[in-house]
Design a protein around this motif. Structure first.
Motif, PDB file in Angstrom:
ATOM      1  N   ALA A   1       0.834  -1.206   0.000  1.00  0.00           N
ATOM      2  CA  ALA A   1       0.000   0.000   0.000  1.00  0.00           C
ATOM      3  C   ALA A   1       0.868   1.255   0.000  1.00  0.00           C
ATOM      4  CB  ALA A   1      -0.916  -0.006   1.220  1.00  0.00           C
ATOM      5  N   GLY A   2       0.504   2.220  -0.847  1.00  0.00           N
ATOM      6  CA  GLY A   2       1.251   3.461  -0.937  1.00  0.00           C
ATOM      7  C   GLY A   2       0.784   4.481   0.086  1.00  0.00           C
ATOM      8  N   LEU A   3       1.481   5.623   0.125  1.00  0.00           N
ATOM      9  CA  LEU A   3       1.170   6.660   1.103  1.00  0.00           C
ATOM     10  C   LEU A   3      -0.252   7.192   0.938  1.00  0.00           C
ATOM     11  CD1 LEU A   3       4.508   8.707   1.185  1.00  0.00           C
ATOM     12  CD2 LEU A   3       3.672   7.051   2.859  1.00  0.00           C
ATOM     13  N   ASP A   4      -0.685   7.390  -0.315  1.00  0.00           N
ATOM     14  CA  ASP A   4      -2.028   7.921  -0.544  1.00  0.00           C
ATOM     15  C   ASP A   4      -3.091   6.958  -0.017  1.00  0.00           C
ATOM     16  OD1 ASP A   4      -1.094  10.222  -1.712  1.00  0.00           O
ATOM     17  OD2 ASP A   4      -1.187   9.418  -3.756  1.00  0.00           O
ATOM     18  N   GLU A   5      -2.912   5.668  -0.275  1.00  0.00           N
ATOM     19  CA  GLU A   5      -3.882   4.672   0.185  1.00  0.00           C
ATOM     20  C   GLU A   5      -3.907   4.606   1.714  1.00  0.00           C
ATOM     21  OE1 GLU A   5      -5.003  -0.077  -0.481  1.00  0.00           O
ATOM     22  OE2 GLU A   5      -3.190   0.781  -1.387  1.00  0.00           O
ATOM     23  N   ILE A   6      -2.717   4.656   2.327  1.00  0.00           N
ATOM     24  CA  ILE A   6      -2.640   4.636   3.796  1.00  0.00           C
ATOM     25  C   ILE A   6      -3.310   5.878   4.385  1.00  0.00           C
ATOM     26  CG2 ILE A   6      -1.039   4.814   5.747  1.00  0.00           C
ATOM     27  CD1 ILE A   6       0.871   3.000   4.178  1.00  0.00           C
ATOM     28  N   ALA A   7      -3.052   7.040   3.771  1.00  0.00           N
ATOM     29  CA  ALA A   7      -3.649   8.277   4.272  1.00  0.00           C
ATOM     30  C   ALA A   7      -5.169   8.233   4.170  1.00  0.00           C
ATOM     31  CB  ALA A   7      -3.093   9.468   3.499  1.00  0.00           C
ATOM     32  N   ARG A   8      -5.701   7.753   3.030  1.00  0.00           N
ATOM     33  CA  ARG A   8      -7.160   7.671   2.863  1.00  0.00           C
ATOM     34  C   ARG A   8      -7.771   6.717   3.886  1.00  0.00           C
ATOM     35  NH1 ARG A   8      -5.886   7.618  -2.667  1.00  0.00           N
ATOM     36  NH2 ARG A   8      -6.067   5.342  -2.693  1.00  0.00           N
ATOM     37  N   ALA A   9      -7.147   5.545   4.041  1.00  0.00           N
ATOM     38  CA  ALA A   9      -7.688   4.564   4.983  1.00  0.00           C
ATOM     39  C   ALA A   9      -7.648   5.094   6.411  1.00  0.00           C
ATOM     40  CB  ALA A   9      -6.897   3.258   4.881  1.00  0.00           C
ATOM     41  N   THR A  10      -6.596   5.834   6.739  1.00  0.00           N
ATOM     42  CA  THR A  10      -6.489   6.388   8.088  1.00  0.00           C
ATOM     43  C   THR A  10      -7.571   7.443   8.326  1.00  0.00           C
ATOM     44  OG1 THR A  10      -4.090   6.042   8.006  1.00  0.00           O
ATOM     45  CG2 THR A  10      -4.933   7.450   9.757  1.00  0.00           C
ATOM     46  N   ARG A  11      -7.802   8.300   7.335  1.00  0.00           N
ATOM     47  CA  ARG A  11      -8.846   9.324   7.494  1.00  0.00           C
ATOM     48  C   ARG A  11     -10.226   8.681   7.606  1.00  0.00           C
ATOM     49  NH1 ARG A  11      -5.988  12.203   3.291  1.00  0.00           N
ATOM     50  NH2 ARG A  11      -4.676  13.814   4.201  1.00  0.00           N
ATOM     51  N   ASP A  12     -10.440   7.630   6.825  1.00  0.00           N
ATOM     52  CA  ASP A  12     -11.725   6.915   6.923  1.00  0.00           C
ATOM     53  C   ASP A  12     -11.910   6.349   8.327  1.00  0.00           C
ATOM     54  OD1 ASP A  12     -12.297   7.463   4.297  1.00  0.00           O
ATOM     55  OD2 ASP A  12     -11.676   5.496   3.534  1.00  0.00           O
ATOM     56  N   ALA A  13     -10.832   5.767   8.873  1.00  0.00           N
ATOM     57  CA  ALA A  13     -10.907   5.213  10.231  1.00  0.00           C
ATOM     58  C   ALA A  13     -11.150   6.307  11.254  1.00  0.00           C
ATOM     59  CB  ALA A  13      -9.623   4.450  10.551  1.00  0.00           C
ATOM     60  N   LEU A  14     -10.487   7.445  11.078  1.00  0.00           N
ATOM     61  CA  LEU A  14     -10.699   8.575  11.986  1.00  0.00           C
ATOM     62  C   LEU A  14     -12.154   9.030  11.963  1.00  0.00           C
ATOM     63  CD1 LEU A  14      -7.571  10.884  11.561  1.00  0.00           C
ATOM     64  CD2 LEU A  14      -8.514  10.064  13.732  1.00  0.00           C
ATOM     65  N   ASP A  15     -12.729   9.196  10.781  1.00  0.00           N
ATOM     66  CA  ASP A  15     -14.132   9.627  10.670  1.00  0.00           C
ATOM     67  C   ASP A  15     -15.065   8.603  11.323  1.00  0.00           C
ATOM     68  OD1 ASP A  15     -13.337  11.877   9.311  1.00  0.00           O
ATOM     69  OD2 ASP A  15     -13.744  11.039   7.314  1.00  0.00           O
ATOM     70  N   ARG A  16     -14.785   7.334  11.078  1.00  0.00           N
ATOM     71  CA  ARG A  16     -15.636   6.269  11.611  1.00  0.00           C
ATOM     72  C   ARG A  16     -15.604   6.259  13.132  1.00  0.00           C
ATOM     73  NH1 ARG A  16     -13.972   3.132   8.180  1.00  0.00           N
ATOM     74  NH2 ARG A  16     -12.326   2.039   9.288  1.00  0.00           N
ATOM     75  N   TRP A  17     -14.412   6.389  13.704  1.00  0.00           N
ATOM     76  CA  TRP A  17     -14.299   6.306  15.161  1.00  0.00           C
ATOM     77  C   TRP A  17     -14.713   7.601  15.856  1.00  0.00           C
ATOM     78  CZ3 TRP A  17     -13.876   2.279  18.328  1.00  0.00           C
ATOM     79  CH2 TRP A  17     -13.670   1.037  17.720  1.00  0.00           C
TER      80      TRP A  17
ATOM     81  N   SER B   1      -4.367   6.713  18.062  1.00  0.00           N
ATOM     82  CA  SER B   1      -3.538   5.829  17.239  1.00  0.00           C
ATOM     83  C   SER B   1      -3.643   6.208  15.769  1.00  0.00           C
ATOM     84  CB  SER B   1      -3.956   4.370  17.444  1.00  0.00           C
ATOM     85  OG  SER B   1      -3.685   3.939  18.764  1.00  0.00           O
ATOM     86  N   CYS B   2      -4.856   6.515  15.311  1.00  0.00           N
ATOM     87  CA  CYS B   2      -5.038   6.926  13.918  1.00  0.00           C
ATOM     88  C   CYS B   2      -4.330   8.247  13.649  1.00  0.00           C
ATOM     89  CB  CYS B   2      -6.531   7.053  13.605  1.00  0.00           C
ATOM     90  SG  CYS B   2      -7.427   5.489  13.606  1.00  0.00           S
ATOM     91  N   GLU B   3      -4.455   9.179  14.576  1.00  0.00           N
ATOM     92  CA  GLU B   3      -3.762  10.457  14.430  1.00  0.00           C
ATOM     93  C   GLU B   3      -2.247  10.257  14.376  1.00  0.00           C
ATOM     94  OE1 GLU B   3      -7.203  12.976  16.860  1.00  0.00           O
ATOM     95  OE2 GLU B   3      -5.294  12.439  17.829  1.00  0.00           O
TER      96      GLU B   3
END
Length: 492
Positions: free
Chosen positions: A440-456, A480-482
């Motif tokens: 996974a690249g940086l863009d994919e990791i960043a998107r997934a992290t933001r999605d997790a942040l919004d969800r939590w 942890s997401c931050e």
């Protein structure tokens, strides 16, 4: 501002030195805690008698230096750590440490205790120039539940100390099958050693996985199914971070394979298929059967002892499948033994959070030291320790992992599974926390992290979420997401 666990622990140890500057015994304890903080991660290898602890340890190191017979030295706690030159140091219960001769017979390291008996020895320390030990110190422990109460008690006292932190930061626990005695030990281990910080730091290993399939070539597939079932067992899940199947004997022998082993496998691969299959119906038939001419019964017995019928069958199948390089054969046998999966799991669960595990151990050790002091300065340090444990995010993650494993976080089952992954319960690297592929690249990791942040954030802001444990869990997951985003090399 709350310091990180490792920096906070180092600073508190420095302050403790000022407090105990005139107390040699306390300074010795602090020396040990400082060394622990600065040194490699310590992992103990534990399990019931005949679980294959020393065999697996040899496989991890890549050399046969841990005794695997039933001799005196298997009754002693033995440390294996990196050293520029081979050295064995015996630490007696009374008296000064002494050097033991470094002798190898037929490639194996041999220990000689001299006039001492095993019960007179506190521990052995083996310094060895193995690359596998540069970032990891391994501790071999006597079998738990041994017929000898003295031997069993030695392991229990080391792994489950009453008034000090355990000398290891994590445990690889070996079992042949899941028994009540395994669960009982892991419960005790969690309650005493890890319970002080509320975490789970044990990994279970189905250590003789090839025996589950009676030595068939597909034995590891059957073992993997059983290991997966064990990992979801309601009794074991709160006590271990996972279950990995390993054919320990094959792993050790593949890592220490000799040219004569390769030659023997080549000779077997050239045999007529029917003749070879009849030979390998049983160990006795294999050793006694005629052919090939280059394999006498003694050599066949050695192959069985070192590889087992499973390893012999697999080696022959790999050769007939096109592998003709001894190095490639050794690597493929080691991979198929499950050793690679085990090392990868140890790395993702323990090595990537080594600093937090070592800092936790140092803090627990300092707590034990301060508990016996009545000075006002000690009380101040105790308060600072409590603040560090409560505030350092690494410790919060470790504590939450323990709660999630026991169902005590107040979250739904689905939320608990995701929270466990996000705080590093299935690996500490960003892609592992987010459930992404290693590529996974940086863009994919960043998107997934933001999605997790919004969800939590949505979960945390739910007005129906009134359980204080669940609220605290959400805060840890969000932090942890931050932290994943903050650690990324470019601002996003």
């Amino acid at each position: 501002m709350i310091q990180s666990g490792i920096a906070g622990a180092a600073e508190l140890l420095r302050q403790a030195r000022e407090l105990y500057q005139w107390d040699p015994a306390a300074l010795a304890v602090l020396d040990e805690l400082d060394q622990r903080l600065a040194g490699p991660l310590r992992i103990a290898v534990a399990g019931m008698v005949k679980a294959g602890k020393s065999t697996l340890l040899n496989a991890i190191i890549g050399e046969e230096i841990a005794p695997t017979d039933a001799g005196e030295c298997t009754r002693i706690v033995t440390w294996y750590r990196y050293g520029h030159a081979p050295r064995i140091t015996l630490h007696p219960l009374t008296g000064e440490p002494r050097a033991l001769p470094v002798n190898r017979i037929d490639g194996r390291l041999v220990f000689s205790l001299g006039e001492l008996q095993a019960e007179d020895v506190e521990k052995l320390v083996v310094d060895w120039p193995s690359a596998s030990l540069q970032d990891l110190t391994l501790i071999d422990t006597p079998g738990i539940a041994s017929l000898s109460s003295e031997v069993s008690g030695r392991s229990t006292a080391f792994l489950l100390p009453e008034d000090a932190p355990m000398a290891a930061d994590a445990v690889i626990y070996l079992m042949r099958h899941l028994h009540a005695s395994d669960v009982h030990f892991l419960e005790s281990f969690k309650d005493t050693a890890a319970g002080k910080s509320g975490t789970v730091n044990a990994l279970a290993v189905l250590s003789r996985a090839d025996e589950i399939g009676a030595g068939r070539i597909d034995a590891l597939i059957s073992a993997a199914v059983i290991a997966d079932r064990y990992s979801r067992d309601e009794n074991l899940k709160p006590l271990a971070l996972g279950v990995v199947p390993v054919a320990g004997l094959l792993a050790q022998s593949a890592r220490t394979m000799r040219q004569r082993d390769v030659d023997a496998f080549m000779a077997l691969a050239r045999l007529d298929r029917n003749q070879r299959e009849k030979m390998m119906l049983s160990v006795d038939r294999f050793v006694r059967a005629g052919g090939p001419d280059s394999l006498d019964p003694e050599l066949k017995a050695s192959l069985v002892q070192r590889f087992g019928l499973f390893g012999i069958r697999l080696a022959v199948a790999l050769i007939r499948g096109g592998i003709d390089s001894p190095t490639e054969l050794a690597h493929e046998l080691a991979r198929r033994s499950g050793l690679g999966q085990l090392l990868g799991t140890v790395d993702s669960l323990f090595q990537t959070r080594a600093e937090a595990l070592k800092a936790r151990a140092a803090v627990v050790g300092l707590q034990s030291l301060l508990s016996g002091s009545r000075s006002g300065q000690a009380a101040v340090l105790e308060t600072a320790l409590e603040q560090l444990l409560a505030g350092a995010h690494e410790f919060k993650e470790l504590k939450l992992l323990g709660l999630l494993r026991t169902g005590g976080a107040g979250l739904t089952p689905g939320q608990s599974r995701e929270a466990e992954q996000l705080v590093g319960g299935r690996g500490n690297l960003p892609h592992q926390r987010l459930g992404l592929s290693p590529e996974a690249g940086l863009d994919e990791i960043a998107r997934a992290t933001r999605d997790a942040l919004d969800r939590w954030r949505h979960i945390a802001e739910n007005p129906l979420l009134v359980d204080s444990a669940a609220v605290d869990a959400c805060r840890v997951v969000l932090r942890s997401c931050e932290g994943i985003l903050a650690a990324m090399p470019v601002a996003r």
